[in-house]
Design an enzyme around this catalytic site. Sequence first.
Site, PDB file in Angstrom:
ATOM      1  N   LYS A  99      -5.314   1.853   8.144  1.00 50.15           N
ATOM      2  CA  LYS A  99      -6.422   1.111   8.715  1.00 50.15           C
ATOM      3  C   LYS A  99      -6.100  -0.386   8.728  1.00 50.15           C
ATOM      4  O   LYS A  99      -5.300  -0.807   7.883  1.00 50.15           O
ATOM      5  CB  LYS A  99      -7.727   1.367   7.950  1.00 50.15           C
ATOM      6  CG  LYS A  99      -7.672   1.182   6.453  1.00 50.15           C
ATOM      7  CD  LYS A  99      -7.477  -0.104   5.759  1.00 50.15           C
ATOM      8  CE  LYS A  99      -8.104  -1.379   6.169  1.00 50.15           C
ATOM      9  NZ  LYS A  99      -7.833  -2.474   5.162  1.00 50.15           N
ATOM     10  N   ASP A 143      -9.944  -7.383   7.260  1.00 48.15           N
ATOM     11  CA  ASP A 143      -9.035  -6.354   6.731  1.00 48.15           C
ATOM     12  C   ASP A 143      -9.770  -5.554   5.644  1.00 48.15           C
ATOM     13  O   ASP A 143      -9.944  -4.338   5.798  1.00 48.15           O
ATOM     14  CB  ASP A 143      -7.731  -6.986   6.232  1.00 48.15           C
ATOM     15  CG  ASP A 143      -6.816  -5.933   5.644  1.00 48.15           C
ATOM     16  OD1 ASP A 143      -5.928  -5.452   6.352  1.00 48.15           O
ATOM     17  OD2 ASP A 143      -7.006  -5.568   4.463  1.00 48.15           O
ATOM     18  N   ILE A 145       0.832  -1.213   0.000  1.00 49.80           N
ATOM     19  CA  ILE A 145       0.000   0.000   0.000  1.00 49.80           C
ATOM     20  C   ILE A 145       0.868   1.265   0.000  1.00 49.80           C
ATOM     21  O   ILE A 145       0.462   2.298  -0.549  1.00 49.80           O
ATOM     22  CB  ILE A 145      -1.001  -0.004   1.186  1.00 49.80           C
ATOM     23  CG1 ILE A 145      -2.118   0.998   0.931  1.00 49.80           C
ATOM     24  CG2 ILE A 145      -0.337   0.255   2.524  1.00 49.80           C
ATOM     25  CD1 ILE A 145      -2.968   0.714  -0.271  1.00 49.80           C
ATOM     26  N   ARG A 160      12.469  -2.575   6.643  1.00 45.40           N
ATOM     27  CA  ARG A 160      13.614  -3.494   6.761  1.00 45.40           C
ATOM     28  C   ARG A 160      14.163  -3.860   5.380  1.00 45.40           C
ATOM     29  O   ARG A 160      15.343  -4.050   5.204  1.00 45.40           O
ATOM     30  CB  ARG A 160      13.191  -4.735   7.531  1.00 45.40           C
ATOM     31  CG  ARG A 160      12.765  -4.409   8.968  1.00 45.40           C
ATOM     32  CD  ARG A 160      11.981  -5.527   9.569  1.00 45.40           C
ATOM     33  NE  ARG A 160      10.883  -5.939   8.693  1.00 45.40           N
ATOM     34  CZ  ARG A 160      10.042  -6.912   8.946  1.00 45.40           C
ATOM     35  NH1 ARG A 160      10.157  -7.603  10.061  1.00 45.40           N
ATOM     36  NH2 ARG A 160       9.075  -7.212   8.117  1.00 45.40           N
TER      37      ARG A 160
HETATM   38  P1  NAP Z   1       2.529  -5.466   3.308  1.00 46.42           P
HETATM   39  O1  NAP Z   1       2.952  -5.058   1.937  1.00 46.42           O
HETATM   40  O2  NAP Z   1       2.538  -6.922   3.650  1.00 46.42           O
HETATM   41  O3  NAP Z   1       3.349  -4.759   4.453  1.00 46.42           O
HETATM   42  C1  NAP Z   1       3.856  -3.447   4.400  1.00 46.42           C
HETATM   43  C2  NAP Z   1       5.274  -3.413   4.919  1.00 46.42           C
HETATM   44  O4  NAP Z   1       5.277  -3.501   6.330  1.00 46.42           O
HETATM   45  C3  NAP Z   1       6.107  -4.575   4.456  1.00 46.42           C
HETATM   46  O5  NAP Z   1       6.635  -4.347   3.189  1.00 46.42           O
HETATM   47  C4  NAP Z   1       7.178  -4.693   5.537  1.00 46.42           C
HETATM   48  O6  NAP Z   1       8.301  -3.914   5.149  1.00 46.42           O
HETATM   49  C5  NAP Z   1       6.517  -4.089   6.745  1.00 46.42           C
HETATM   50  N1  NAP Z   1       6.230  -5.166   7.709  1.00 46.42           N
HETATM   51  C6  NAP Z   1       5.462  -6.245   7.524  1.00 46.42           C
HETATM   52  N2  NAP Z   1       5.435  -7.008   8.635  1.00 46.42           N
HETATM   53  C7  NAP Z   1       6.233  -6.383   9.514  1.00 46.42           C
HETATM   54  C8  NAP Z   1       6.640  -6.673  10.841  1.00 46.42           C
HETATM   55  N3  NAP Z   1       6.179  -7.768  11.470  1.00 46.42           N
HETATM   56  N4  NAP Z   1       7.438  -5.812  11.463  1.00 46.42           N
HETATM   57  C9  NAP Z   1       7.873  -4.707  10.839  1.00 46.42           C
HETATM   58  N5  NAP Z   1       7.538  -4.393   9.585  1.00 46.42           N
HETATM   59  C10 NAP Z   1       6.731  -5.218   8.930  1.00 46.42           C
HETATM   60  O7  NAP Z   1       1.065  -4.923   3.627  1.00 46.42           O
HETATM   61  P2  NAP Z   1       0.172  -3.842   2.883  1.00 46.42           P
HETATM   62  O8  NAP Z   1      -0.731  -4.516   1.919  1.00 46.42           O
HETATM   63  O9  NAP Z   1       0.986  -2.718   2.393  1.00 46.42           O
HETATM   64  O10 NAP Z   1      -0.768  -3.410   4.098  1.00 46.42           O
HETATM   65  C11 NAP Z   1      -0.279  -2.603   5.154  1.00 46.42           C
HETATM   66  C12 NAP Z   1      -1.479  -1.934   5.817  1.00 46.42           C
HETATM   67  O11 NAP Z   1      -2.166  -1.180   4.803  1.00 46.42           O
HETATM   68  C13 NAP Z   1      -2.507  -2.920   6.390  1.00 46.42           C
HETATM   69  O12 NAP Z   1      -3.004  -2.445   7.603  1.00 46.42           O
HETATM   70  C14 NAP Z   1      -3.594  -2.952   5.335  1.00 46.42           C
HETATM   71  O13 NAP Z   1      -4.870  -3.194   5.904  1.00 46.42           O
HETATM   72  C15 NAP Z   1      -3.533  -1.548   4.785  1.00 46.42           C
HETATM   73  N6  NAP Z   1      -4.044  -1.454   3.409  1.00 46.42           N
HETATM   74  C16 NAP Z   1      -3.655  -2.359   2.453  1.00 46.42           C
HETATM   75  C17 NAP Z   1      -4.222  -2.308   1.177  1.00 46.42           C
HETATM   76  C18 NAP Z   1      -3.846  -3.276   0.090  1.00 46.42           C
HETATM   77  O14 NAP Z   1      -4.454  -3.239  -0.988  1.00 46.42           O
HETATM   78  N7  NAP Z   1      -2.880  -4.186   0.268  1.00 46.42           N
HETATM   79  C19 NAP Z   1      -5.159  -1.301   0.877  1.00 46.42           C
HETATM   80  C20 NAP Z   1      -5.475  -0.363   1.856  1.00 46.42           C
HETATM   81  C21 NAP Z   1      -4.919  -0.451   3.123  1.00 46.42           C
HETATM   82  P3  NAP Z   1       9.786  -4.400   5.499  1.00 46.42           P
HETATM   83  O15 NAP Z   1       9.812  -5.909   5.465  1.00 46.42           O
HETATM   84  O16 NAP Z   1      10.629  -3.754   4.457  1.00 46.42           O
HETATM   85  O17 NAP Z   1      10.041  -3.873   6.880  1.00 46.42           O
END
Ligand code: NAP
Length: 303
Positions: free
Chosen positions: A87, A165, A11, A34
Amino acid sequence: MKLALVGIGKIAVDQHVPAITASLDWELAATVSRKGHVEGVESFAAIEAMLAARPEVEVVSLALPPVPRFAYAWAALQAGKHVMLEKPPGATLAEVHALQALAEERGLTLYATWHSRMAHAVAPAKAWLQSKTVTRAHITWREDVRKWHPGQDWVFEPGGMGVFDPGSNALSILTKILPTPVHLTAADLDFPSNRQTPIAARLTFSGNVTADFDWRQEGHQTWDIEVETNEGQLALRMGGNVLEIDGNTVAGTSSIMGEYPALYARMAELVRLGESDVDLSPMVHVSDAMTLGRRASVDPFSF
Ligand code: NAP
């Protein structure tokens, strides 16, 4: 204002970075991740290192999954930064209450964002419903988890929320537009036999309101909220971006690209006003569904 973006994942890359760089309010001064980074922007692996090295950063925006987010938010607030939360705002309600208390004590802005509330047709839908009596409402939120969360095992770990989610996006719209609040009365939750969070949920609320969330939808994706009132019917489609009244499209566009620019504009406004915006009502429904829900075990799920 100088901003640090934390959690350079899906995101952050899809929405946060384009919204920040297109805005006159913000300068993307640093990232914390990271593994991820943004070209041309100084990156740090740990938030403590960024806070120590870049004291001029005023705002920290957290695009991490909910479980790790609290420690980052706490550290940023302790360092005197305003904080913006993706969120759902936390893994639990109590941890967000703790962040709220700390932000208030320090005179800092805390913004718990709900991007779907910024969808084009949500404000006109709320205005249309304001003077009406809702007799029935139904949410259909069916999407493909493999498409929107590819390989993201955290969504099926405790605190990852599973289908809530995306479901919390629908609930963030529902809680915004209904003229009278509702509360959850029953839920059926489908847990894959190898996972810790539900892949589908059917919810019943007071006020004749129901919801159907499913993460196994392949092909056509559905993000609809249909509301019947004493004076006609309203439908929000495309995740709140298109408004129909009595079957006729009256507002909106099918693009979701206005949501994150609107969130960052709101954050700039909150910082300038010295205010916070933390509405946990969508998360209360999720928490209540996990408390009241009748659980069924369904086929195992793998990405
Ligand atoms: P993601 O790509 O899996 O995670 C975002 C980043 O967070 C990862 O690249 C990682 O970066 C870091 N991360 C993950 N687990 C971690 C941990 N245990 N400790 C520290 N850093 C960690 O997830 P995302 O889809 O972007 O979603 C993130 C948030 O945005 C969620 O709350 C989701 O509900 C919200 N969101 C997502 C979407 C969607 O379409 N995916 C849409 C709207 C909102 P590093 O490994 O580089 O640290």
